[in-house]
Design an enzyme around this catalytic site. Structure first.
Site, short mmCIF file in Angstrom:
data_model
loop_
_atom_site.label_atom_id
_atom_site.label_comp_id
_atom_site.label_asym_id
_atom_site.label_seq_id
_atom_site.Cartn_x
_atom_site.Cartn_y
_atom_site.Cartn_z
N GLY A 130 0.82 -1.20 0.00
CA GLY A 130 0.00 0.00 0.00
C GLY A 130 0.85 1.25 0.00
N SER A 132 0.75 3.92 -3.19
CA SER A 132 0.04 5.00 -3.88
C SER A 132 -1.32 5.30 -3.26
CB SER A 132 -0.17 4.63 -5.35
OG SER A 132 1.04 4.55 -6.02
N GLU A 248 12.34 -4.33 -4.41
CA GLU A 248 11.27 -4.27 -5.40
C GLU A 248 11.82 -4.01 -6.80
OE1 GLU A 248 7.91 -1.93 -4.32
OE2 GLU A 248 7.15 -1.79 -6.36
#
Lengths: 383, 330
Positions: A130, A132, A248
């Site tokens: 979570g 954006s 990421e």
């Protein structure tokens, strides 16, 4: 910065696992045509993830005592490469395996590690990220979702958006404000692990331009979080998120998003009686770029394996890698449709159509080009 | 850390004896004698020659930083080419002559000229011709400059000068030439990038250094990406302990580095603006080499087509397997 991207080789012991990974994966995906496999790390298949987990292949880099493989970042590189090269549907466990698990191991309490990591490794706990919000895209520090302390609880209100597979996930690790206001920027932010089955959480999938629903909007209406939901240190959310983004952005998925398209395209090329020098050069350019990007990705993996946090290097390789992923459908479409009198095979058409539509997302997810180039500039000392 | 000691020695030699003023003087037709004898005495020419033959017996991985430095300093003499030419000659049982050796792997053009990088400052040219290698005396050739202020030449030998010292070799001279140029390109690109980053920090407009503007930052970021990619590509061709690089790895190195030149040179000149195209400012010493070396021994299209042919001929089931099997560092 250039000196940080050194030539590195995958250690033999990790490389030696490749054949076993490959045989298993090939059998699993054998009935899926390329245009379906092209969804790859966007394709959610909990059953496939559980089969991988049963072989010990989820959480390869997580600690052995918590059910992980206790292996290096190179092990994950080899497995990821085998999964992505054929477009296996890895989305269910992907985020937990890549970043949520490592994040919990790095910042979590003993209790949090014991609770989440074994379930991640069994593919029983799927995670989403979570970050954006409707008003916070590239400007992530402006998030307004807020957790307010209330006795021993936190009360969570706000909204996240573009959250990949929130509708199939058990947990979200969210960046939210715990003190100050949006004007305080990256101060006063914290990360929480949110159980998405809690009262007050609403998840709504959003259909994308290809007809798939992989991302979601998620609403938090007075959600009560217990004290164990906070991960890491209150107020250190920004530093934690930055470290998480190195995981990421550093993986081979930032090179291989369009790679399944090369299968039907190479098949088509091989079927041509007399490919032109220009066409051969296109094919060669695609291979030479891939060879170099792969080596750069291995260089970043070597830094991860050495315990470093290669934030800037990962940004550099991701920017180049996503450019490559986006060039593939563009270049390939030009070659495939250069002669209307020799139309291409149907499966090539279907795969190309799908990749062409979704390719713009490759340089958006995980940080836009502009954000990445800003990070590189910071690494160069320009800001 | 043998390569660091070697590199330190070459760095200090080049800083001392091949400063930009010397590069300009030699490009203007000045004597190469002092610089060449310093290089010859340093022993670097025999880096890749086997120890049994009196060389240092080093492999490509150790030689890479030296060749990269030749590019980074815009060394106006073919040290890297002499290194590999001496390795090729000794392997063929030939005694390498004293003096600088240039490489040429393309046939003559319609005018009868053979393009030879460093041709006007070489004593010898190692030429690939009709399936064998020939060592030609550079003084026997008619020499025309390939470009103003360049040491690259267009050379024509009279028929009687050919086939004097001809020997069989299974080496792919064009690929080797390309691989070594790719390493020099990586070095020159690094210097172009360094000059541009420095300039962006120093030059002020609108009350601040231009490097503070996002548009400039993004251009520099893209230049850094392509410089890094070119470097990695060249390193891949020089990853081994062998003395001669693999042709397919040279192909990738030359294709990727050549492609990067346009982006890096254009970015450098755009950020430098007018000062960058003056003779006095050093940037041109390096960007001119980016253009010349991109063209020499085949551009990206030539090498990519060779890679494409290998890809289609390979039994690899997908492109990832192909690069892993044929091109990965192990």
């Amino acid at each position: 910065m250039l000196d940080n991207l050194q030539l590195a080789a995958i250690p033999k012991e990790e490389e030696s696992m490749r054949a076993e990974y490959r045989a298993f994966i090939a059998n699993e995906v054998r009935d899926l045509p390329p245009h379906v496999r092209a969804r790859s790390w966007a394709a959610f298949d909990a059953e496939f993830s559980r089969k991988l987990a049963a072989r010990g292949w989820v959480g390869l880099t997580l600690p052995r005592e918590l059910g992980g493989g206790g292996r290096s970042a190179f092990a994950r590189f080899v497995l990821s490469e085998e999964l992505l090269a054929v477009g296996a549907p890895v989305a269910a466990h992907w985020i937990a395996d890549r970043q949520s698990g490592p994040l919990i191991c790095k910042y979590g309490t003993e209790e949090q590690k014991q609770f989440y990591i074994p379930r991640i490794c069994k593919a029983e706990a799927f995670f989403c990220i979570g970050m954006s919000e409707p008003g916070s895209g590239s400007d992530l520090a402006s998030v307004r979702t807020r957790a307010t302390p209330e006795g021993s609880l936190w009360r969570l209100n706000g909204q996240k958006i573009w959250t990949t597979h929130a509708h199939h996930s058990h947990y979200m690790i969210a960046l939210v404000r715990t003190s100050g206001t949006a004007e305080d920027r990256n101060k006063g932010l914290s990360q929480f692990i949110i159980d998405l089955s809690l009262p007050g959480v609403t998840v709504r999938p959003i259909v994308d331009l290809a007809g798939d629903a992989h991302f979601c909007e998620v609403f938090f209406d007075n959600v009560a979080l217990d004290e164990n939901a906070l991960i890491g240190t209150e107020g250190s959310g920004w530093e934690q998120v930055t470290a998480e983004l190195a995981y990421e952005r550093s993986g081979p998925e930032r090179i291989y998003s369009s790679i399944v398209l090369l299968e039907p395209w190479l098949q088509w090329l091989k079927s041509l009686p007399n490919p032109s020098a220009a066409l051969l050069a296109q094919a060669g350019a695609i291979a030479s770029h891939l060879a170099v990007l792969r080596q750069m990705s291995i260089a970043v993996t070597a830094r991860l394996a050495a315990g470093l946090s290669p934030v800037v290097e990962a940004a550099l390789v991701k920017d180049l890698g996503t450019e490559y992923e986006q060039q593939l459908p563009r270049l390939i479409a030009d070659t495939v449709y250069a002669d209307p009198d020799t139309p291409p095979p149907s499966e090539l058409v279907r795969t190309l159509s799908y990749i062409t539509k979704v390719a713009p997302a490759f340089s958006l997810r995980g940080g836009t080009r502009e954000v990445l180039r800003g990070m590189i500039a910071r690494g160069l000392g320009l800001r | 850390m043998q390569d660091n000691l070697l590199l330190d020695a070459l760095e200090s030699l080049l800083k001392d004896k091949a400063a930009p003023a010397v590069v300009r003087a030699i490009e203007g037709g000045g004597s190469t004698a002092a610089l060449w004898s310093a290089l010859e005495e340093s022993g670097f020419c025999d880096t890749l020659v086997a120890e049994a033959e009196g060389g240092a017996g080093l492999g490509l991985a150790d030689a890479f930083p030296l060749i990269e430095a030749c590019g980074r300093h815009a060394l106006p003499l073919p040290l890297a080419q002499t290194m590999v030419a001496r390795a090729l000659l000794t392997r063929a049982g030939e005694r390498p002559p004293a003096g600088a050796i240039a490489l040429a792997s393309a046939p003559a053009n319609a005018q009868g000229d053979i393009a030879v990088p460093y041709g006007s400052v070489a004593n010898w040219v190692l030429l690939a011709r009709e399936g064998a290698l020939e060592l030609l005396d550079a003084r026997a050739a008619a020499i025309a400059s390939a470009d103003d202020h360049s040491v690259d030449a267009l050379m024509t030998w009279p028929a009687r000068a050919l086939a004097q010292r001809r020997f069989a070799s299974d080496a792919d001279l064009r690929a080797i030439e390309a691989g070594f140029l790719a390493a020099q390109l990586a070095g020159a690109m690094r210097q172009v990038f360094a000059l541009t980053l420095q300039y962006a920090n120093e030059r002020k407009q609108f009350g601040r250094s231009i490097g503070k503007f996002q548009a400039i930052q993004h251009q520099l970021s893209v230049m850094a990406e392509h410089t890094a990619a070119a470097h990695m590509a060249a390193r891949m061709a020089f990853a081994s302990e062998a003395q001669l690089p693999q042709p397919l790895a040279c192909a990738v190195a030359k294709a990727r580095a050549s492609e990067a030149t346009a982006i890096v040179a254009a970015g450098a000149h755009a950020i430098h603006a007018a000062i960058g195209i003056t003779a006095e400012y050093d940037l041109q010493l390096y960007t001119r080499r980016l253009y010349a070396w991109r063209a020499a021994a085949g551009s990206e299209s030539y090498w990519n087509a060779r890679i494409g042919r290998a890809l289609l001929a390979s039994g690899a089931s997908n492109a990832v397997d192909f690069v892993r099997q044929e091109l990965a560092t192990t």
